[in-house]
Design a protein around this motif. Structure first.
Motif, PDB file in Angstrom:
ATOM      1  N   PHE A  60      -0.322  10.876   4.831  1.00 50.44           N
ATOM      2  CA  PHE A  60      -1.722  10.892   5.251  1.00 50.44           C
ATOM      3  C   PHE A  60      -2.601  11.593   4.218  1.00 50.44           C
ATOM      4  O   PHE A  60      -3.759  11.221   4.039  1.00 50.44           O
ATOM      5  N   ASP A  61      -2.053  12.601   3.529  1.00 50.25           N
ATOM      6  CA  ASP A  61      -2.802  13.223   2.431  1.00 50.25           C
ATOM      7  C   ASP A  61      -3.047  12.200   1.325  1.00 50.25           C
ATOM      8  O   ASP A  61      -4.140  12.151   0.734  1.00 50.25           O
ATOM      9  N   TYR A  62      -2.044  11.398   1.052  1.00 52.38           N
ATOM     10  CA  TYR A  62      -2.152  10.366   0.024  1.00 52.38           C
ATOM     11  C   TYR A  62      -3.206   9.325   0.431  1.00 52.38           C
ATOM     12  O   TYR A  62      -4.035   8.904  -0.393  1.00 52.38           O
ATOM     13  N   VAL A  63      -3.195   8.927   1.699  1.00 53.17           N
ATOM     14  CA  VAL A  63      -4.175   7.948   2.182  1.00 53.17           C
ATOM     15  C   VAL A  63      -5.596   8.495   2.059  1.00 53.17           C
ATOM     16  O   VAL A  63      -6.523   7.777   1.683  1.00 53.17           O
ATOM     17  N   MET A  64      -5.778   9.787   2.356  1.00 58.38           N
ATOM     18  CA  MET A  64      -7.110  10.388   2.259  1.00 58.38           C
ATOM     19  C   MET A  64      -7.643  10.335   0.835  1.00 58.38           C
ATOM     20  O   MET A  64      -8.856  10.200   0.618  1.00 58.38           O
ATOM     21  N   LEU A  65      -6.753  10.424  -0.149  1.00 57.79           N
ATOM     22  CA  LEU A  65      -7.193  10.362  -1.548  1.00 57.79           C
ATOM     23  C   LEU A  65      -7.848   9.023  -1.868  1.00 57.79           C
ATOM     24  O   LEU A  65      -8.733   8.949  -2.733  1.00 57.79           O
ATOM     25  N   LYS A 110      -4.515  -1.376   0.386  1.00 57.30           N
ATOM     26  CA  LYS A 110      -3.743  -1.672  -0.822  1.00 57.30           C
ATOM     27  C   LYS A 110      -3.215  -0.383  -1.446  1.00 57.30           C
ATOM     28  O   LYS A 110      -2.060  -0.317  -1.877  1.00 57.30           O
ATOM     29  N   GLN A 111      -4.051   0.641  -1.475  1.00 51.36           N
ATOM     30  CA  GLN A 111      -3.640   1.913  -2.069  1.00 51.36           C
ATOM     31  C   GLN A 111      -2.472   2.527  -1.307  1.00 51.36           C
ATOM     32  O   GLN A 111      -1.578   3.137  -1.897  1.00 51.36           O
ATOM     33  N   MET A 112      -2.455   2.368   0.018  1.00 51.05           N
ATOM     34  CA  MET A 112      -1.377   2.922   0.837  1.00 51.05           C
ATOM     35  C   MET A 112      -0.003   2.455   0.366  1.00 51.05           C
ATOM     36  O   MET A 112       0.971   3.211   0.367  1.00 51.05           O
ATOM     37  N   MET A 113       0.057   1.192  -0.023  1.00 46.45           N
ATOM     38  CA  MET A 113       1.349   0.609  -0.364  1.00 46.45           C
ATOM     39  C   MET A 113       1.910   1.163  -1.671  1.00 46.45           C
ATOM     40  O   MET A 113       3.063   0.937  -2.019  1.00 46.45           O
ATOM     41  N   GLY A 114       1.089   1.928  -2.390  1.00 46.28           N
ATOM     42  CA  GLY A 114       1.560   2.564  -3.612  1.00 46.28           C
ATOM     43  C   GLY A 114       2.128   3.951  -3.387  1.00 46.28           C
ATOM     44  O   GLY A 114       2.529   4.628  -4.350  1.00 46.28           O
ATOM     45  N   TYR A 115       2.211   4.377  -2.145  1.00 44.50           N
ATOM     46  CA  TYR A 115       2.746   5.705  -1.815  1.00 44.50           C
ATOM     47  C   TYR A 115       4.177   5.826  -2.354  1.00 44.50           C
ATOM     48  O   TYR A 115       5.034   4.984  -2.060  1.00 44.50           O
ATOM     49  N   ASN A 124      -6.307   3.499  11.073  1.00 46.69           N
ATOM     50  CA  ASN A 124      -6.931   3.545   9.750  1.00 46.69           C
ATOM     51  C   ASN A 124      -8.291   4.225   9.795  1.00 46.69           C
ATOM     52  O   ASN A 124      -8.992   4.267   8.790  1.00 46.69           O
ATOM     53  N   ILE A 125      -8.694   4.729  10.950  1.00 43.31           N
ATOM     54  CA  ILE A 125      -9.964   5.442  11.079  1.00 43.31           C
ATOM     55  C   ILE A 125      -9.717   6.937  10.949  1.00 43.31           C
ATOM     56  O   ILE A 125      -8.824   7.486  11.596  1.00 43.31           O
ATOM     57  N   ARG A 126     -10.482   7.599  10.093  1.00 48.00           N
ATOM     58  CA  ARG A 126     -10.358   9.041   9.881  1.00 48.00           C
ATOM     59  C   ARG A 126      -8.886   9.456   9.700  1.00 48.00           C
ATOM     60  O   ARG A 126      -8.312  10.140  10.542  1.00 48.00           O
ATOM     61  N   PRO A 127      -8.276   9.034   8.594  1.00 50.06           N
ATOM     62  CA  PRO A 127      -6.840   9.288   8.399  1.00 50.06           C
ATOM     63  C   PRO A 127      -6.475  10.755   8.227  1.00 50.06           C
ATOM     64  O   PRO A 127      -5.289  11.067   8.093  1.00 50.06           O
ATOM     65  N   TYR A 128      -7.461  11.669   8.243  1.00 48.12           N
ATOM     66  CA  TYR A 128      -7.098  13.092   8.232  1.00 48.12           C
ATOM     67  C   TYR A 128      -6.537  13.509   9.586  1.00 48.12           C
ATOM     68  O   TYR A 128      -5.988  14.597   9.726  1.00 48.12           O
TER      69      TYR A 128
END
Length: 395
Positions: free
Chosen positions: A307-312, A325-330, A262-266
């Protein structure tokens, strides 16, 4: 086996440290360009190309004294002292800029077979000599690294004997690398299959959940503890961390879980677990609601789009972290067709089998290495190439 004891200074042709910190600031880094080596690239015998830092070609030229080339050896000055790796002939880049924490060496290849030297420096005796120069206060660091490294004494048999000694470890490492590359292709295959499930009306939360099962640190095992750096690509073995936290609790995971840094998800750091174990708090554990979907969940999470979605939704600038929490909305398709699921399960099974084989190959290599170096194992009949070191400089 006949050999002479030689100080490294007698066979080092060139040695140089990385640039001063003021010459290589964070502001110098760019998304793509000339590669910069850090400790994550020096975890094995060969430098790996999981590069995460780059500078412009112009910046690299201004620091040319600190550039290492194919056939050179790179070592760590501070932090994970004892890391030593050489740049192989098939490296992705012809040159690499050392960071402030590394230094590079070129050797007289008429006397030294570079892989032999690196293998020796990974033995107990080699590591003992390196670590004898470490200061005892603050962050571990080599005192006067370039001066003291020259004082390290190595047993140096003939060039042909050096090649014969390292032949078996090199073949084992070649097998490890092949498995690792195969796993990279298998991972890409999984992404491709998952991407073909076109119905994206569901969310990741419909397929899996995040695990937060905690166990005390003293119940964790080092050989199954995963940190964020453990999830970097191109790892040859179990991909576990070098040390455990001493206090508190760690997260437990199971075989079939997908682990993500979860660190630097890019940087895409993701792993399909093939056993149970524990991980650091900065590793997120995803578990399929239906264990039959474990490979499908891994394939969805492994994709660049995830990972693009997580960066948002990430927060922070210097060290961004994803919003759990946001990740689970992918957006995903909850159902994978039977043919696709069978292919994913087969690929995941092979991926995990390759990783387990790499563990066994690594353990075999580490057992054989000191026996080969000491002459306990006879290498007189081992066939070696007729031009030592030539392979290190082929383009």
């Amino acid at each position: 086996m006949g050999y002479e004891l030689v100080e490294l200074g007698d066979v080092i042709a060139n040695i140089a440290t990385g640039p001063f910190g003021s010459n290589l600031k964070v502001s110098c880094f760019v998304p793509k360009g000339f590669p910069v080596v850090d400790g994550a690239n020096l975890r094995g015998y060969k430098l790996t190309d999981n590069i995460t830092k780059f500078v412009t070609d112009e910046k690299a030229r201004s620091l040319s004294r600190s550039i290492a080339h194919r056939g050179d050896v790179v070592a760590t000055i501070s932090g994970n002292v004892g890391q030593v790796a050489y740049i192989p002939d098939d490296s992705a880049y012809a040159g690499y800029l050392c960071s402030q924490r590394q230094f590079k060496m070129s050797f007289d290849t008429n006397r030294v077979y570079v892989p032999y030297l690196v293998y020796y420096l990974h033995t107990r005796e080699g590591q003992h000599q390196i670590l004898s120069f470490v200061n005892q206060t603050g962050v571990p660091a080599l005192a006067q690294p370039t001066k003291n490294f020259k004082r390290i004494v190595v047993p140096l048999p003939s060039l042909k004997q050096q090649m014969a000694i390292t032949r078996i470890p090199e073949l084992l490492d070649d097998a490890i690398e092949l498995n690792s590359r195969t796993n990279g292709y298998l991972g890409e295959l999984c992404e491709s299959v998952a991407a073909q499930q076109m119905d994206s009306q569901d969310k990741l939360a419909d397929l899996c959940h995040q695990v937060n099962d905690k166990v005390p640190c003293d119940e964790a095992q080092l050989d199954s503890y995963v940190s964020t750096e453990s999830l970097l690509p191109n790892k040859g073995g179990r991909e576990t961390a070098s040390s455990l936290p001493s206090t508190g609790k760690v997260t437990a995971y199971k075989a079939g879980d997908t682990l993500v840094s979860n660190i630097r998800p890019y940087f895409k750091k993701v792993w399909l677990a093939d056993q149970s174990g524990t991980c650091s708090g900065d590793v997120i554990v995803f578990r399929a609601n239906d264990r039959r979907d474990a490979a499908y969940v891994y394939s969805l999470i492994r994709s660049d789009s995830f990972f693009d979605y997580v960066m948002l939704g990430s927060k922070g600038t210097k060290m961004p972290r994803g919003d759990k929490k946001q990740m689970m909305g992918y957006p995903v398709s909850r159902h994978c067709d039977a043919q696709g699921l069978a292919l994913l399960n087969s690929a995941a099974e092979k991926l995990c089998a390759n990783r387990r084989q790499n563990v066994a190959l690594s353990e075999l290599r580490d057992v054989l290495l000191p026996k080969l170096m000491s002459g306990e194992i006879d290498v007189s009949k081992v066939e070696v190439p007729t031009q030592p070191n030539s392979h290190l400089y082929e383009n």
